[in-house]
Motif scaffolding. Sequence first.
Motif, PDB file in Angstrom:
ATOM      1  N   GLY A   1       0.809  -1.214   0.000  1.00  0.00           N
ATOM      2  CA  GLY A   1       0.000   0.000   0.000  1.00  0.00           C
ATOM      3  C   GLY A   1       0.841   1.264   0.000  1.00  0.00           C
ATOM      4  O   GLY A   1       2.077   1.227  -0.100  1.00  0.00           O
ATOM      5  N   PRO A   2       0.196   2.409   0.099  1.00  0.00           N
ATOM      6  CA  PRO A   2       0.896   3.695   0.001  1.00  0.00           C
ATOM      7  C   PRO A   2       1.759   3.988   1.226  1.00  0.00           C
ATOM      8  O   PRO A   2       1.598   3.374   2.286  1.00  0.00           O
ATOM      9  CB  PRO A   2      -0.254   4.704  -0.109  1.00  0.00           C
ATOM     10  N   THR A   3       2.668   4.928   1.049  1.00  0.00           N
ATOM     11  CA  THR A   3       3.483   5.434   2.160  1.00  0.00           C
ATOM     12  C   THR A   3       3.034   6.851   2.470  1.00  0.00           C
ATOM     13  O   THR A   3       3.105   7.733   1.608  1.00  0.00           O
ATOM     14  CB  THR A   3       4.979   5.439   1.797  1.00  0.00           C
ATOM     15  N   LEU A   4       2.562   7.073   3.680  1.00  0.00           N
ATOM     16  CA  LEU A   4       2.052   8.394   4.053  1.00  0.00           C
ATOM     17  C   LEU A   4       3.156   9.258   4.655  1.00  0.00           C
ATOM     18  O   LEU A   4       4.054   8.759   5.347  1.00  0.00           O
ATOM     19  CB  LEU A   4       0.905   8.260   5.071  1.00  0.00           C
ATOM     20  N   SER A   5       3.080  10.542   4.401  1.00  0.00           N
ATOM     21  CA  SER A   5       3.999  11.482   5.020  1.00  0.00           C
ATOM     22  C   SER A   5       3.482  11.859   6.405  1.00  0.00           C
ATOM     23  O   SER A   5       2.315  11.623   6.738  1.00  0.00           O
ATOM     24  CB  SER A   5       4.122  12.741   4.160  1.00  0.00           C
TER      25      SER A   5
ATOM     26  N   LEU B   1       3.532   5.984   8.790  1.00  0.00           N
ATOM     27  CA  LEU B   1       2.961   6.399  10.070  1.00  0.00           C
ATOM     28  C   LEU B   1       3.649   5.634  11.196  1.00  0.00           C
ATOM     29  O   LEU B   1       3.822   4.414  11.109  1.00  0.00           O
ATOM     30  CB  LEU B   1       1.453   6.139  10.105  1.00  0.00           C
ATOM     31  N   GLU B   2       4.033   6.348  12.239  1.00  0.00           N
ATOM     32  CA  GLU B   2       4.731   5.680  13.339  1.00  0.00           C
ATOM     33  C   GLU B   2       3.773   4.753  14.079  1.00  0.00           C
ATOM     34  O   GLU B   2       2.558   4.934  14.067  1.00  0.00           O
ATOM     35  CB  GLU B   2       5.362   6.723  14.276  1.00  0.00           C
ATOM     36  N   SER B   3       4.339   3.717  14.724  1.00  0.00           N
ATOM     37  CA  SER B   3       3.533   2.648  15.305  1.00  0.00           C
ATOM     38  C   SER B   3       2.626   3.121  16.436  1.00  0.00           C
ATOM     39  O   SER B   3       1.690   2.419  16.805  1.00  0.00           O
ATOM     40  CB  SER B   3       4.436   1.512  15.804  1.00  0.00           C
ATOM     41  N   GLY B   4       2.881   4.307  16.969  1.00  0.00           N
ATOM     42  CA  GLY B   4       2.029   4.843  18.023  1.00  0.00           C
ATOM     43  C   GLY B   4       0.869   5.681  17.510  1.00  0.00           C
ATOM     44  O   GLY B   4       0.202   6.354  18.301  1.00  0.00           O
ATOM     45  N   PHE B   5       0.607   5.629  16.221  1.00  0.00           N
ATOM     46  CA  PHE B   5      -0.437   6.464  15.631  1.00  0.00           C
ATOM     47  C   PHE B   5      -1.810   6.189  16.245  1.00  0.00           C
ATOM     48  O   PHE B   5      -2.575   7.110  16.532  1.00  0.00           O
ATOM     49  CB  PHE B   5      -0.486   6.232  14.114  1.00  0.00           C
ATOM     50  N   TYR B   6      -2.121   4.911  16.465  1.00  0.00           N
ATOM     51  CA  TYR B   6      -3.436   4.563  17.015  1.00  0.00           C
ATOM     52  C   TYR B   6      -3.637   5.111  18.424  1.00  0.00           C
ATOM     53  O   TYR B   6      -4.753   5.435  18.818  1.00  0.00           O
ATOM     54  CB  TYR B   6      -3.639   3.051  17.012  1.00  0.00           C
ATOM     55  N   ARG B   7      -2.562   5.191  19.185  1.00  0.00           N
ATOM     56  CA  ARG B   7      -2.734   5.687  20.556  1.00  0.00           C
ATOM     57  C   ARG B   7      -3.146   7.164  20.550  1.00  0.00           C
ATOM     58  O   ARG B   7      -3.874   7.600  21.443  1.00  0.00           O
ATOM     59  CB  ARG B   7      -1.466   5.468  21.372  1.00  0.00           C
TER      60      ARG B   7
ATOM     61  N   LYS C   1       0.921  -3.089  20.893  1.00  0.00           N
ATOM     62  CA  LYS C   1       1.826  -2.807  22.019  1.00  0.00           C
ATOM     63  C   LYS C   1       1.828  -1.326  22.372  1.00  0.00           C
ATOM     64  O   LYS C   1       1.759  -0.945  23.538  1.00  0.00           O
ATOM     65  CB  LYS C   1       3.253  -3.248  21.663  1.00  0.00           C
ATOM     66  N   GLN C   2       1.928  -0.495  21.348  1.00  0.00           N
ATOM     67  CA  GLN C   2       1.975   0.944  21.579  1.00  0.00           C
ATOM     68  C   GLN C   2       0.693   1.439  22.250  1.00  0.00           C
ATOM     69  O   GLN C   2       0.736   2.304  23.126  1.00  0.00           O
ATOM     70  CB  GLN C   2       2.180   1.677  20.246  1.00  0.00           C
ATOM     71  N   VAL C   3      -0.443   0.880  21.845  1.00  0.00           N
ATOM     72  CA  VAL C   3      -1.717   1.254  22.462  1.00  0.00           C
ATOM     73  C   VAL C   3      -1.743   0.838  23.928  1.00  0.00           C
ATOM     74  O   VAL C   3      -2.158   1.605  24.802  1.00  0.00           O
ATOM     75  CB  VAL C   3      -2.891   0.609  21.692  1.00  0.00           C
ATOM     76  N   LEU C   4      -1.281  -0.374  24.209  1.00  0.00           N
ATOM     77  CA  LEU C   4      -1.354  -0.904  25.568  1.00  0.00           C
ATOM     78  C   LEU C   4      -0.378  -0.224  26.516  1.00  0.00           C
ATOM     79  O   LEU C   4      -0.685  -0.040  27.700  1.00  0.00           O
ATOM     80  CB  LEU C   4      -1.092  -2.415  25.556  1.00  0.00           C
ATOM     81  N   PHE C   5       0.804   0.148  26.014  1.00  0.00           N
ATOM     82  CA  PHE C   5       1.816   0.735  26.889  1.00  0.00           C
ATOM     83  C   PHE C   5       1.604   2.232  27.127  1.00  0.00           C
ATOM     84  O   PHE C   5       2.327   2.837  27.909  1.00  0.00           O
ATOM     85  CB  PHE C   5       3.217   0.493  26.315  1.00  0.00           C
ATOM     86  N   TYR C   6       0.622   2.806  26.462  1.00  0.00           N
ATOM     87  CA  TYR C   6       0.370   4.241  26.615  1.00  0.00           C
ATOM     88  C   TYR C   6      -0.487   4.491  27.854  1.00  0.00           C
ATOM     89  O   TYR C   6      -1.238   3.620  28.301  1.00  0.00           O
ATOM     90  CB  TYR C   6      -0.312   4.780  25.353  1.00  0.00           C
ATOM     91  N   LYS C   7      -0.382   5.700  28.404  1.00  0.00           N
ATOM     92  CA  LYS C   7      -1.111   6.035  29.630  1.00  0.00           C
ATOM     93  C   LYS C   7      -2.616   6.071  29.424  1.00  0.00           C
ATOM     94  O   LYS C   7      -3.381   5.790  30.344  1.00  0.00           O
ATOM     95  CB  LYS C   7      -0.625   7.387  30.166  1.00  0.00           C
ATOM     96  N   VAL C   8      -3.056   6.449  28.227  1.00  0.00           N
ATOM     97  CA  VAL C   8      -4.486   6.502  27.918  1.00  0.00           C
ATOM     98  C   VAL C   8      -4.874   5.190  27.237  1.00  0.00           C
ATOM     99  O   VAL C   8      -4.327   4.837  26.196  1.00  0.00           O
ATOM    100  CB  VAL C   8      -4.823   7.692  26.993  1.00  0.00           C
TER     101      VAL C   8
END
Length: 311
Positions: free
Chosen positions: A106-110, A141-147, A170-177
């Motif tokens: 797929g595409p690469t986003l800036s 997009l960096e792996s923490g985008f969903y958080r 992982k990024q979602v789970l390790f985040y404070k929110v």
Amino acid sequence: MILTVTMNPSVDISYSVQDFKLDDVNRMEKARKTAGGKGLNVARVIKQLGEDVLATGVLGGTIGDYITQELMKSEIKNDFFRINQESRNCIAILHDGKQTEILESGPTLSEEEGEAFLEKYRGQLSEASIVTISGSLPKGLESGFYRQMVEMGQEKGIPVIVDTSGESLKQVLFYKVKPFAIKPNINELFQLFDMKWNMNVSNLKQLLTIELFHGIEWIVVSLGGDGAFVKHGNNFYRVTIPSIDVVNPVGSGDATVAGLAVALDKQQTVKDVLKTAMTTGMLNTMETETGFINLEKFDSLFDLVKVTKVD
């Protein structure tokens, strides 16, 4: 309104070949093309359940146009962030009882495109009652985008259901929110901790009580044909499902998310939330097409789902 997010949608193309030949010409009379991506499967099932849904994410090019057209045919409202790149094709070749997949990345986003999508998403939240985020992120997009998306939802008081895996989860789970709900399957859950699959209720209870999962209201761990193991607040539940004739298991997890979102949006009881989610997941496996359910079978299957509280 339920908002479904698909950041890396695709046109899913399925070829059925009776005698697949390598390094040769393979001809077929027809191909099945579907607007694909986990979040679009979620949106389709929500629509079939008769609920108001808006599909969003990132689309581009003629492939993106095709996806939009297919959603419109199904009367699914959509509002995607458009980019000047082609969205992807994902090809499945069904042959000799096997399935060979060819998946474009797929595409690469800036970074600027990522920020622009978040602004669009922020505006869409004002109309949403619940959000589902499904599948992988596009490159760039960096792996923490969903958080970030989870945090924006919380700021507006909107529950967010996340169905992803690997580093994004992982990024979602390790985040404070924390998200309101997650729906990993058993393999995705144990892969987070580099552990071997172990279907043991005591072990699952112990694992889901660690600090990493604190603050997540619903944790629905899919066990495939064995149903699900669920943590809601401080309570645990074992959900068992009847044996059914499976036609196509692809997308059953997405259909489960759809049922979960609809039931939570309707503020159903814990028991009915879990029965609804399992029923929509099963219904998807009974159909040839992905992200489709037969509502005429809903009630009979719903009654066969058993929810037991685990002490």
